[in-house]
Design a protein around this motif. Structure first.
Motif: not given
Length: 901
Positions: A287-296
């Motif tokens: 599991r990761v946390f990202t503030t930019r899920p749009d860049t997956l």
RNA sequence: GCCGGGAUGGCGGAAUAGGUAGACGCAACGGACUUAAAAUCCGUUGAGACGUAAGUCUCGUGCGGGUUCGAGCCCCGCUCCCGGUACCA
């Protein structure tokens, strides 16, 4: 009598106020009157005493308090001492005396200094956080935290019994659990809980520290000793449950923006998503946390923190040695090492791959120390095209880069973090960042690959200290490790008297912590209840505990039934808490964040009536001073430095072209915060002796705006001192000591001057612009200085306006004018508008915005006539000749502007 | 790097709603009082030019642009100083 006998006057009135309890705020105030609660950030009673920088804020709150009393407010203005904690204990250790004794001595000295400033505190409310009947309630509040949990649905703290009831109803098998098992579950909910966590361990201080107490160089804020991370079981306070409210409620308080910003940054809320990656050969997802899920779609590799628990599990055999070496190296680095090497990225491939849920590509998993275990999940998806750190890492290790946001034309940079349409991202293509984020989160949730989430930088508050000089925890530990609260009626748990209270300091970061209380007599340490033996908790609370709630105790400090009676609390704290809280900006995060947290807990549980403790916060600036260093770079006593002509540096230090010498040796000049380390401190005692404290008060306020940092210049003090001497000379006849006030009526001109001054003073006092307020008084005095006797009708209002700023001289003259009562509660003069009306207007005449002349016209002149007068003014005419008038502007009461072309 | 705050005479600072820039104080200079000094009181004091003078003009709020009848104040772009924060995904 000699001129202006400030010593007699000041001694007399300080004694008068003290014996008459002039500034006592009784517990039965007339509550139909408005209240004003003015508070200073209370000081540590240190051994060195005050320098002139310390009382800056105290003088300001004193002026406000006196002003508000004269405006019919009930004023609460208390003072106390924050005497637990490291500074007090270190001082005691250094001097080999028990902290209780040094603390009392230091408090006495500070009290003397504060009283010598004529500050109008209600000394009956004086408290110290070390008083047993104070820390009894600190312990009581701790138990409230211990016995509460945070209900996410109602968004508030509730008593733990209510959680037990909920579990009994909703949790299958709850009643079958043993007491210990139940307690273990509850521990996950209590607002005060024990946990084994990586803590900041400072061996030199022999104690752990909160994150807030560690500098970004990885050293202790107190003493500057190295700090190490190590796991220890410690008391924690669940401040993270309040993260959102601590951030959101900043909206509603009147605080300086920088302080709000610092608190917001500290809470560090960031919105994003958790994304789960399938790892080859593993059941569990990563599991990761990202503030930019749009860049997956652009995630081309993953990185784990070296400490991540999955590292051992996923590392392939042929990479094991390299990974092990890297982890060892990373763990051996102090924070300073990590900082200094932050330029180039390092890392090691684990040999393992994950599958990007978006697009299904196979991406390598690395470990690198640029990913921190303490934030998010300790693992990231790396998107080099849209993240600068990932870009640098990808460049070092030659990892693929896929742009998923279209950079603008001509963008020649590296990672592009700005907005733009999504590309290479299938169903996101063409969407802007915000839309793409939302769409991706929907998709993740629908496909069961993750969900939208919020994380915070804020950590739970580490609340244990391995020190002697702090509040003991009201907690007992059973031999089986169980934890039990001391009953409310058993409070306080008093700190045992101990000969040897020193902490066990060490150079060895691995040495086990040994709290001093472990050496306390067994009679204190061991408690038996119903035949069961318990040992008391041996840690103590941190310094911040006592300062978290002292503003509440001031409200009703003698109460032994409650920390404060409900009606008293309501009166003084509704609706927005303390009305004015003044202190240094250095408490922006620590004290103010912790106090807000406790206050909100007490609010949730119904013990206080306001959402926030401090409705208005104000930061006073620092007092700075010139300092001098010799050729070795060592600071020398600033008072002993002279210039090239042998004049004291104090007299010339703000002038150019000077060179400075200390005992014949050249020294260099610098400028910094007044204090011990720069040897440029000036003691208020010196100034008091030479000029008196009314002069000191006036000078500190006259230096400049309260919020600004400004240089101390002893030379300048004579300015305000001359003003006070002039006041004295004008009111009291030199040789006969007769008061020079008459009952003659004042002239119209004098009345106009008086009311203009009242208007200026009132607005200046309201906005705490004390420097301009003093200027207004000086100007008033210049206007009447030539009178042999002063008409009472202007003399009295003047003295009343001077009173908050220079109370001693004002009381003395007030008394000599025939008043038997103190002026402390006399009424602030009121403006009579009729004296502000001007019969004649002085107007400036501009031509094209440049001042060319002035005219004077009767106030009731029409606009047309005024413009006509301006246009025909002889000095103006010259500038109009041969030009066409295009426009004429009249700003009422101020100016005329004639525009010509 | 990012986020805040700031820059006005020789010095501290004032200008509260875009309207006379430099209030008030310090320092400096001149004068009065005094045998003298201290203290006190009065006056001058942003820079420059012209004028015997009263005065007149030009420039001037860190730098460069802009908006406006008018900018220390508003907008755009910089410089420097102070504070916070820093691989926070």
């Amino acid at each position: 009598m000699s001129e202006y006998p400030f010593q007699n006057i000041e001694t007399k009135w300080q004694a008068f106020w003290e014996s008459n309890k002039t500034f006592r705020t009784p517990s039965d105030v007339d509550t139909s009157k408005p209240k004003y609660y003015v508070l200073d950030m209370f000081p540590y009673p240190s051994g060195v005493g005050l320098h002139v920088g310390h009382p800056l804020g105290y003088i300001a709150t004193d002026i406000v308090s006196r002003y508000k009393r004269m405006n019919n407010f009930n004023v609460l203005h208390p003072m106390g001492f924050d005497a637990f904690g490291l500074p007090a204990e270190q001082f005691a250790v250094e001097h080999g005396v028990h902290p209780r004794i040094t603390t009392e001595k230091n408090i006495d000295n500070m009290l003397r200094q504060l009283k010598a400033l004529g500050l109008s505190y209600d000394w009956d409310r004086k408290l110290s956080t070390t008083d047993v009947d104070y820390y009894k309630w600190t312990q009581w509040i701790f138990l409230k935290l211990f016995n509460s949990w945070y209900d996410e649905e109602q968004d508030k703290a509730r008593p733990i019994e209510e959680l037990v009831e909920i579990f009994a109803d909703t949790r299958p098998g709850w009643s079958l659990l043993s007491t210990a098992e139940k307690e273990h579950v509850l521990e996950g909910y209590r607002l005060a809980y024990l946990a084994e966590v990586p803590v900041n361990w400072c061996p030199a201080l022999g104690t752990v520290l909160a994150n807030e107490e560690v500098t970004n160089e990885g050293r202790s804020e107190r003493g500057n000793y190295p700090v190490y991370k190590r796991p220890l079981k410690q008391w924690m306070l669940r401040i993270t449950s309040y993260a959102d409210r601590l951030e959101e409620d900043l909206e509603d308080v009147n605080w300086p923006e920088p302080v709000k910003m610092m608190q917001r940054n500290w809470v560090g809320r960031s919105e994003g998503a958790h994304v789960d990656f399938v790892v080859e050969g593993q059941e569990d997802k990563l599991r990761v946390f990202t503030t930019r899920p749009d860049t997956l779609f652009g995630a081309t590799y993953m990185v784990l923190a070296p400490e991540h628990e999955l590292v051992d599990v996923i590392t392939k055999n042929d990479q094991k040695a390299a990974v092990k070496a890297y982890r060892k190296e990373a763990s051996g680095k102090t924070d300073i090492d990590r900082m200094s090497e932050s330029k180039t990225k390092t890392g090691v491939f684990t040999g393992c791959y994950a599958i990007n849920p978006a697009g299904g590509s196979r991406i390598p998993i690395w470990i690198a120390d640029y990913v921190l275990m303490g934030y998010g999940t300790g693992a990231i998806m790396a998107v080099p095209a849209q993240d600068e750190r990932d870009w640098e890492f990808a460049k070092v290790f030659d990892l693929p880069i896929v742009r998923t946001v279209q950079p603008p034309d001509g963008f020649d940079g590296k990672a592009y973090t700005g907005d733009g349409p999504a590309i290479n991202s299938e169903f996101l293509d063409g969407l802007r960042i915000d839309e793409a984020k939302a769409r991706m989160i929907d998709w993740l949730e629908a496909e069961n690959h993750g969900e939208g989430t919020v994380t915070y930088k804020l950590r739970d508050w580490l609340f244990s200290r391995q020190r002697y000089w702090g509040e003991p925890f009201p907690i007992l530990r059973g031999e089986d490790g169980s934890v039990r609260a001391v009953a409310d009626d058993e409070l306080p748990v008093e700190l045992p008297p101990m000969e040897d209270f020193k902490p066990t300091a060490s150079d060895d970061p691995e040495a086990p912590p040994r709290p001093p209380l472990s050496r306390a007599p067994e009679s204190w340490r061991v408690v038996e209840i119903d035949g069961v033996k318990y040992e008391r908790e041996l840690n103590t609370m941190p310094q911040w505990a006592g300062s978290c709630w002292y503003y509440l105790r001031f409200i009703d400090n003698m109460n032994d039934e409650a920390f404060a009676a409900t009606d008293q609390e309501k009166y003084w704290m509704s609706p927005a808490g303390v009305d004015l809280y003044i202190g240094g900006v250095e408490h922006a995060v620590l004290h103010l964040l912790y106090a807000r947290f406790w206050h909100k807990v007490l609010f949730d549980l119904g013990y206080v009536s306001s959402v926030e403790p401090f409705g208005r916060l104000f930061n006073q600036g620092y007092i700075q001073a010139y300092a001098y260093r010799d050729e070795r770079g060592i600071a020398v006593e600033a008072t002993k430095v002279v210039n090239q002509d042998g004049r004291p540096a104090m007299d010339v230090q703000d002038q150019k072209g000077q060179t400075y010498f200390y005992e014949g040796q050249p020294v260099s000049q610098e400028y910094g915060k007044m204090g011990k380390s720069l040897k440029n401190a000036v003691s208020p005692d010196e100034i008091n002796d030479q000029y008196g404290c009314d002069t000191l008060r006036l000078y500190e306020m006259y230096m400049g705006p309260l919020e600004a940092s400004k240089p101390w210049n002893t030379r300048d003090i004579v300015g305000v001192n001359r003003f006070l001497r002039r006041v004295w000379r004008n009111f009291i006849q030199d040789d006969t000591d007769v008061i020079l006030v008459s009952d003659d009526p004042a002239t119209d001109e004098q009345m106009r001057l008086l009311h203009k001054t009242i208007a200026r003073m009132t607005s200046d006092m309201e906005r705490m612009s004390f420097n301009t307020a003093i200027a207004a008084l000086i100007e008033f005095l210049s206007g009447i200085v030539s009178l042999d006797t002063i008409p009472r009708s202007i003399a009295e209002p003047f003295i009343l306006m001077l009173a908050p700023l220079a109370p001693h001289i004002s009381e003395e003259i007030w008394q000599r004018m025939g008043h038997e009562e103190s002026l402390a509660y006399a009424e602030w003069p009121e403006v009579d508008e009729k004296w502000l009306v001007q019969d004649m207007l002085k107007l400036v005449v501009q031509v094209n915005g440049k001042v060319r002349g002035t005219i004077e016209v009767p106030a009731d002149t029409s606009k047309e006539a005024i413009i006509e007068a301006g246009r025909t003014n002889e000095k103006v005419i010259r500038h109009l000749e041969g030009k066409e008038i295009r426009r004429e502007i009249y700003v009422p009461g101020r100016l005329i502007n004639i525009v010509v072309g």
